[in-house]
Design a protein around this motif. Structure first.
Motif, short mmCIF file in Angstrom:
data_model
loop_
_atom_site.label_atom_id
_atom_site.label_comp_id
_atom_site.label_asym_id
_atom_site.label_seq_id
_atom_site.Cartn_x
_atom_site.Cartn_y
_atom_site.Cartn_z
N ALA A 2 6.72 -1.03 -10.53
CA ALA A 2 7.32 -1.87 -11.58
C ALA A 2 7.07 -3.35 -11.33
CB ALA A 2 8.82 -1.60 -11.66
N ASP A 3 7.08 -3.76 -10.06
CA ASP A 3 6.86 -5.17 -9.71
C ASP A 3 5.39 -5.38 -9.37
OD1 ASP A 3 6.92 -7.75 -8.88
OD2 ASP A 3 8.15 -7.41 -7.09
N PRO A 4 4.65 -6.18 -10.14
CA PRO A 4 3.22 -6.39 -9.85
C PRO A 4 2.98 -6.93 -8.45
CG PRO A 4 3.79 -7.25 -12.03
CD PRO A 4 5.08 -6.89 -11.36
N ALA A 5 3.94 -7.68 -7.92
CA ALA A 5 3.77 -8.24 -6.58
C ALA A 5 3.92 -7.19 -5.50
CB ALA A 5 4.79 -9.35 -6.35
N SER A 6 4.42 -5.99 -5.87
CA SER A 6 4.67 -4.95 -4.87
C SER A 6 3.48 -4.04 -4.65
CB SER A 6 5.87 -4.10 -5.29
OG SER A 6 5.58 -3.39 -6.48
N VAL A 7 2.35 -4.32 -5.30
CA VAL A 7 1.16 -3.48 -5.14
C VAL A 7 -0.01 -4.35 -4.69
CG1 VAL A 7 1.88 -1.78 -6.84
CG2 VAL A 7 0.58 -3.75 -7.58
N PRO A 8 -1.00 -3.77 -4.00
CA PRO A 8 -2.15 -4.56 -3.54
C PRO A 8 -2.90 -5.21 -4.70
CG PRO A 8 -2.11 -2.37 -2.53
CD PRO A 8 -1.09 -2.37 -3.61
N VAL A 13 -3.53 0.07 -10.83
CA VAL A 13 -2.08 0.11 -11.01
C VAL A 13 -1.73 0.02 -12.49
CG1 VAL A 13 0.07 -1.14 -10.59
CG2 VAL A 13 -1.55 -0.77 -8.73
N GLU A 14 -2.44 -0.82 -13.22
CA GLU A 14 -2.18 -0.92 -14.67
C GLU A 14 -2.46 0.41 -15.36
OE1 GLU A 14 -4.51 -4.16 -16.07
OE2 GLU A 14 -3.37 -5.69 -14.98
N ALA A 15 -3.57 1.04 -14.98
CA ALA A 15 -3.89 2.35 -15.57
C ALA A 15 -2.84 3.38 -15.17
CB ALA A 15 -5.27 2.80 -15.12
N LEU A 16 -2.39 3.33 -13.90
CA LEU A 16 -1.36 4.25 -13.44
C LEU A 16 -0.06 4.04 -14.19
CD1 LEU A 16 -0.21 6.34 -11.44
CD2 LEU A 16 0.21 4.45 -9.84
N THR A 17 0.30 2.78 -14.41
CA THR A 17 1.55 2.49 -15.13
C THR A 17 1.51 3.05 -16.55
OG1 THR A 17 1.83 0.46 -13.83
CG2 THR A 17 3.09 0.65 -15.87
N LYS A 18 0.39 2.85 -17.24
CA LYS A 18 0.27 3.39 -18.60
C LYS A 18 0.36 4.92 -18.57
CE LYS A 18 -2.64 -0.33 -20.44
NZ LYS A 18 -3.99 -0.68 -20.99
N ARG A 19 -0.29 5.51 -17.58
CA ARG A 19 -0.28 6.97 -17.48
C ARG A 19 1.13 7.49 -17.19
NH1 ARG A 19 -4.21 7.07 -14.06
NH2 ARG A 19 -3.08 7.63 -12.17
N LEU A 20 1.84 6.81 -16.31
CA LEU A 20 3.20 7.23 -15.96
C LEU A 20 4.14 7.10 -17.16
CD1 LEU A 20 3.55 5.64 -12.41
CD2 LEU A 20 3.38 8.07 -12.94
N LYS A 21 4.02 6.01 -17.90
CA LYS A 21 4.87 5.84 -19.08
C LYS A 21 4.61 6.92 -20.11
CE LYS A 21 5.57 0.83 -18.67
NZ LYS A 21 5.30 -0.52 -19.26
N ARG A 22 3.34 7.25 -20.28
CA ARG A 22 3.00 8.30 -21.25
C ARG A 22 3.54 9.66 -20.79
NH1 ARG A 22 -1.98 7.53 -21.11
NH2 ARG A 22 -2.60 9.19 -19.69
N LYS A 47 0.83 -1.21 0.00
CA LYS A 47 0.00 0.00 0.00
C LYS A 47 0.86 1.26 0.00
CE LYS A 47 -3.93 -2.10 2.41
NZ LYS A 47 -4.74 -2.11 3.65
N ALA A 48 1.93 1.24 0.79
CA ALA A 48 2.80 2.42 0.88
C ALA A 48 3.46 2.72 -0.46
CB ALA A 48 3.86 2.22 1.96
N ARG A 49 3.91 1.66 -1.16
CA ARG A 49 4.55 1.89 -2.47
C ARG A 49 3.54 2.44 -3.49
NH1 ARG A 49 7.13 -3.14 -1.26
NH2 ARG A 49 9.34 -2.81 -0.74
N TYR A 50 2.35 1.89 -3.48
CA TYR A 50 1.33 2.36 -4.42
C TYR A 50 0.97 3.83 -4.15
CZ TYR A 50 -3.23 2.81 -6.69
OH TYR A 50 -4.29 3.25 -7.44
N ARG A 51 0.81 4.16 -2.87
CA ARG A 51 0.46 5.54 -2.54
C ARG A 51 1.62 6.49 -2.79
NH1 ARG A 51 -2.74 3.32 2.85
NH2 ARG A 51 -4.48 2.41 1.64
N ARG A 52 2.83 6.01 -2.59
CA ARG A 52 3.98 6.85 -2.92
C ARG A 52 4.05 7.09 -4.43
NH1 ARG A 52 9.91 5.13 -0.98
NH2 ARG A 52 9.57 3.52 -2.56
N ALA A 53 3.69 6.07 -5.21
CA ALA A 53 3.68 6.24 -6.67
C ALA A 53 2.66 7.30 -7.07
CB ALA A 53 3.36 4.91 -7.35
N LEU A 54 1.48 7.31 -6.44
CA LEU A 54 0.48 8.33 -6.75
C LEU A 54 0.97 9.72 -6.37
CD1 LEU A 54 -2.76 6.52 -5.51
CD2 LEU A 54 -2.07 6.91 -7.88
#
Length: 550
Positions: free
Chosen positions: A292-298, A305-314, A269-276
């Motif tokens: 980056a690691d799917p196992a590192s997010v809830p 997370v998938e939507a966030l990853t696409k958004r971050l890459k863009r 949770k902390a990693r996901y919220r830090r990413a946001l």
């Protein structure tokens, strides 16, 4: 600030020789300025913001050393006027003066950058957390969870802050409390994201991960200590106690697994919220590393997370492109600086030898082609006719030579020629409506909304050997243009484009006139490019004035 302007004359009369007019009395009075702030019911709510408290003490130090120095007093006064809270404090130091500062005033100061974004903590929430949950971190944490669910993230932060304070003290004796502290910090990160404090949310997530790591380490050390104690200090268990010991060991192993599972969930949770939070701070590369690691997010957040990853890459790709474009602009500015000093080099031609011979009249030769270039521009510009679609068009009707300014010269030095030019051209234009509109005489022929031609003037300027046609670019390196309209009702035009009140035909002509920018720039570039690549003709050179004799 309006109230301050009203009260200032009276303050000056009351204070007499005080060059600050009494504005610094709140800060120069004996005692701690923060304590005075806490003692005032109108001001104590600001005491939760550490940045504000730091500013208070800085002004107190400066004000006490300012004495009668007008420059220092003026500097302090400017700071007071910039922050509504400081202005309110200053007015509180003047007897009988109360200044009201609303939430709208503070938000406006945040938007304009006069003050930093304020702390989300509220004094009432902190007092409630301190009094209701003096030594029960679990109750404080659960109350914070309830506050967040009820839609009050600011109160939730205050309650979790209390749980963290108690848990950190208790963790010195009970290592398991470190995991609770980590969970509270992860929750604080979530609440701060809702309160739009991304930097603080990222910091809270950092603390959550740090405490989770410490909880792992401390738990491991704690287990080893007890294992060593059991082996070397305790006598072997009796046979009747074997089953009890086995059950206790099994329970400890289950508790350890549960604690480990909880820590893993907190870290995800902390990693996901830090990413946001990092996304909001435009730290896209660091945010991508957090997910980056799917196992590192809830697991429940996987779609998000998938939507966030696409958004971050863009966004990261855009950021890198912007960085490259910025470097290109800097390189272009350096090139323009060089061109400003050396001019545009003319291409070698077949008659280079003859030009070199003529340039031997002196070390430096300059020929002025301004009038010739202006004539060429006039011919080219008056041919401009742009199709706006559906039969509508906009065209240049007349080149305004008196209003235009054209300067062009060729400088020869040691057989090499360079072109220098600077053009500011003006012209009149007319936009014709589509013929599909009914232009036949009628009873409403004098109606202002009936279709008719639109006229105006256009100016293309900042055209030189240092600039180029590039819409939206920095004015230092790009052509500029202005459009003037005549006979357009004010309600139809907002200064740059047609308004919704304008009829369809007027919208087409008003907005379509902007197409002249590109059309004019292309014609001007064609004339100048011809001059750069082919040079002035023999006839042109002969008609040009002789070079200066000096």
């Amino acid at each position: 600030r309006t109230e301050l302007t009203t009260y200032l004359p009276a303050m000056l009369d009351a204070e007499g020789c005080d060059q600050s007019g009494g504005l610094l009395a709140f800060f120069t009075a004996p005692g701690d300025v923060v304590e005075r702030c806490l003692a005032d019911p109108q001001l104590r709510g600001y005491a939760t913001d550490t940045a504000f408290l730091k500013k208070l003490r800085e002004i107190q130090t400066t004000a006490r050393t300012a004495a009668q120095d007008p420059a220092k007093i003026a500097a302090c006064t400017r700071e007071l006027m910039a922050d509504p809270r400081l202005t309110q404090c200053a007015m509180a130091g003047v007897a009988g003066v109360n200044l009201t500062v609303s939430e709208d005033d503070l938000k406006a100061a945040e938007r304009t950058g006069d003050i930093e974004k304020r702390s989300p903590l509220r004094l009432a929430d902190l007092v409630e957390a301190e009094t209701k949950f003096a030594d029960d971190p679990s109750a404080a944490r659960l109350a914070g969870n309830a506050a967040l669910r009820s839609g009050d993230p600011a109160k939730a932060v205050a309650l979790w802050r209390r749980a963290i304070a108690i848990g950190r003290d208790a963790s010195r004796k009970i290592p398991e409390n470190l995991a609770d502290v980590a969970a509270c910090y992860a929750n604080v990160a979530l609440a701060l994201l809702k309160l739009e404090h991304p930097r603080r949310a990222a910091q809270a997530a950092d603390h959550a991960l740090a405490y989770a790591a410490a909880a792992r380490e401390r738990a491991s050390s704690f287990t080893k200590q007890h294992a060593s104690f059991d082996v070397f200090s305790e006598p072997p268990p009796k046979e009747e106690d074997d089953q009890t010991a086995s059950n206790e060991k099994k329970t400890e192993e289950e508790d350890a697994k549960a604690a480990l599972s909880m820590l893993e969930a907190v870290e995800r949770k902390a990693r996901y919220r830090r990413a946001l939070a990092r996304e909001a701070l435009k730290e896209f590369e660091a945010a991508l590393a957090d997910v980056a690691d799917p196992a590192s997010v809830p697991s429940a957040e996987q779609p998000a997370v998938e939507a966030l990853t696409k958004r971050l890459k863009r966004e990261l790709a855009h950021q890198k492109r912007d960085a490259v474009a910025k470097e290109q602009r800097k390189a272009e500015e350096r090139r323009v600086g060089a061109v400003r000093a050396t001019g545009v080099a003319l291409e070698d031609q077949k008659n280079a030898a003859s030009r070199a011979t003529s340039s031997t009249l002196g070390y430096l030769e300059e020929r002025d082609y301004s009038s010739i270039v202006q004539k060429r521009l006039k011919t080219a510009i008056e041919k401009v006719d742009v199709d706006l679609g559906a039969g509508a068009s906009v065209r240049v009707t007349r080149f305004l030579g008196d209003a235009s300014s054209v300067s062009a010269s060729v400088t020869a030095k040691r057989g090499k020629s360079a072109l220098y030019y600077d053009c500011d051209v003006h012209a009149r234009w007319t936009a014709e409506p589509p013929p599909s509109f009914d232009l036949s005489p009628s009873e409403n022929s004098d109606d202002a909304s009936s279709p008719r031609p639109v006229e105006g003037t256009v100016r293309l300027y900042n055209v030189s050997h240092e600039t180029r046609y590039e819409p939206g670019a920095d004015p230092n390196v790009a052509y500029m243009y202005q459009l003037g309209y005549q006979g357009i009702p004010p309600a139809w035009f907002d200064g740059t484009k047609a308004t919704p009140e304008a009829p369809a035909w007027a919208c087409q002509l008003i907005d379509g006139a902007h197409e002249l920018y590109e059309a004019l720039a292309q014609e001007v570039d064609a004339v100048l490019d011809d001059l750069k690549h082919r040079g002035p003709s023999r006839r042109t050179a002969e008609s040009a004035p002789p070079p200066p004799t000096s």
